[in-house]
Write an enzyme that holds these catalytic residues in place. Structure first.
Site, PDB file in Angstrom:
ATOM      1  N   LYS A  52      32.631  18.254 -76.014  1.00  0.00           N
ATOM      2  CA  LYS A  52      32.908  18.791 -74.676  1.00  0.00           C
ATOM      3  C   LYS A  52      34.183  18.168 -74.103  1.00  0.00           C
ATOM      4  O   LYS A  52      35.020  18.871 -73.524  1.00  0.00           O
ATOM      5  CB  LYS A  52      31.721  18.504 -73.733  1.00  0.00           C
ATOM      6  CG  LYS A  52      30.489  19.346 -74.020  1.00  0.00           C
ATOM      7  CD  LYS A  52      29.300  18.869 -73.205  1.00  0.00           C
ATOM      8  CE  LYS A  52      28.053  19.677 -73.552  1.00  0.00           C
ATOM      9  NZ  LYS A  52      26.827  19.164 -72.949  1.00  0.00           N
ATOM     10  N   GLN A  96      23.447  14.997 -69.887  1.00  0.00           N
ATOM     11  CA  GLN A  96      23.042  15.313 -71.257  1.00  0.00           C
ATOM     12  C   GLN A  96      21.566  14.972 -71.484  1.00  0.00           C
ATOM     13  O   GLN A  96      21.122  13.866 -71.193  1.00  0.00           O
ATOM     14  CB  GLN A  96      23.926  14.538 -72.246  1.00  0.00           C
ATOM     15  CG  GLN A  96      23.699  14.879 -73.696  1.00  0.00           C
ATOM     16  CD  GLN A  96      24.035  16.332 -74.022  1.00  0.00           C
ATOM     17  OE1 GLN A  96      25.003  16.877 -73.506  1.00  0.00           O
ATOM     18  NE2 GLN A  96      23.247  16.945 -74.865  1.00  0.00           N
ATOM     19  N   ASP A 119      25.498  23.447 -65.830  1.00  0.00           N
ATOM     20  CA  ASP A 119      24.515  23.744 -66.881  1.00  0.00           C
ATOM     21  C   ASP A 119      23.598  24.896 -66.465  1.00  0.00           C
ATOM     22  O   ASP A 119      22.929  25.501 -67.299  1.00  0.00           O
ATOM     23  CB  ASP A 119      23.659  22.510 -67.193  1.00  0.00           C
ATOM     24  CG  ASP A 119      24.026  21.862 -68.514  1.00  0.00           C
ATOM     25  OD1 ASP A 119      24.604  22.553 -69.375  1.00  0.00           O
ATOM     26  OD2 ASP A 119      23.729  20.667 -68.692  1.00  0.00           O
TER      27      ASP A 119
END
Length: 293
Positions: A52, A96, A119
């Site tokens: 990322k 995460q 997200d």
């Protein structure tokens, strides 16, 4: 059979975003800024977050990696989330998963500012998606929708079977495929671990989206000719013949199912690269939304 090439499509999308970022720079604007929070040293998570960060550099985003020890308390992590929510320099961030067992994931996700939740996991954004309002769509489902759209896969009036009901993939996919518009307008059946005789559903499906995490689960005798197959599964399977000692395998018996498919995603190189591209697309959207306020 046509391969739905996520690797190529993701690169196309990154190039499109890079052009927009350059235009923002040329106009004297602030480029999008994405942060990733990682707790602990899980190998797969570190690899994913690393890719990322590299993708941000590739397209001209600012990026920040917030690396925290596995021993961090829930209270300390919530304080860090509050800090990120209040950081005006930051357009979006992700936490995460998975988190260490002593931390309540749901509590952490609920604490994220919905306007920075790139997200798309916060209930506010999930609810907006279900109501077909503009919002952040979870990155993996968003990537699947982009693949279907860019390869002109017909979805209207088709029977879509989703295997798996996770909040990250299965459930949002069932909502998105039934929404009005293209891609969408499908009749959707959501199946899961408690569904009896899943093959009765898959044999009649025009489109199958599987996110089960069981290697080679979907066999050729479970699908009809001309089916569209989206394989979200990604499992590391031990393989002594491979130099790495393992191979990455999807939910689909690709060698056999691909012979009956009209479109199919490979694993790896299908849905995976699209997830990161969509995270970047959501961050650009967050920047635009913030600029428009």
């Amino acid at each position: 059979m046509q391969l739905l090439d996520g690797k190529k499509t993701a690169e196309d999308i990154k190039n499109e975003i890079a052009i927009e970022v350059q235009a923002i720079k040329d106009a004297g604007g602030k480029v999008p800024h994405l942060a990733a929070v990682i707790v602990g040293t899980d190998g797969a998570s570190l690899t994913y977050v690393g890719s990322k960060v590299r993708s941000c550099q590739q397209i001209g985003f600012d990026s920040t990696l917030v690396s925290l020890p596995e021993t961090i308390t829930e209270v300390e992590l919530l304080a860090k989330i509050k800090e990120l929510n209040e950081d005006d320099n930051l357009d979006g961030y992700i936490v995460q998963l998975p988190l260490p067992k002593h931390i309540d994931e749901q509590k952490i996700l609920m604490a994220i500012d919905p306007d920075k939740d790139v997200d798309g996991f916060h209930p506010t954004n999930f609810g907006k998606m279900a109501l077909e309002m503009d919002t952040f769509i979870p990155a993996t489902p968003f990537g699947i929708m982009q693949l279907l759209e860019r390869y002109n896969v017909e979805t209207a009036g088709k029977h879509t079977v989703v295997i798996g009901r996770s909040h990250i993939v299965g459930r949002p996919m069932s909502i998105l495929m039934s929404r009005k518009g293209n891609p969408g307008d499908s009749t959707v059946t959501l199946t899961h671990s408690r569904t009896k005789n899943i093959e009765e559903y898959t044999k009649n499906a025009d489109i199958i989206i599987t996110a089960l995490g069981v290697p080679n689960y979907l066999k050729a005798d479970m699908v009809k000719d001309g089916v569209v197959v989206i394989d979200v599964g990604i499992t590391r399977v031990d393989d002594a013949t491979n130099p790495k000692g393992y191979v990455i395998t999807g939910d689909v018996d690709f060698a056999e199912v691909s012979k009956k498919s009209s479109f199919i995603t490979p694993v790896p190189g299908g849905v995976g690269p699209m997830t990161i591209a969509m995270l970047l697309k959501n961050t650009l959207l967050a920047r635009k939304m913030k600029a428009g306020k």
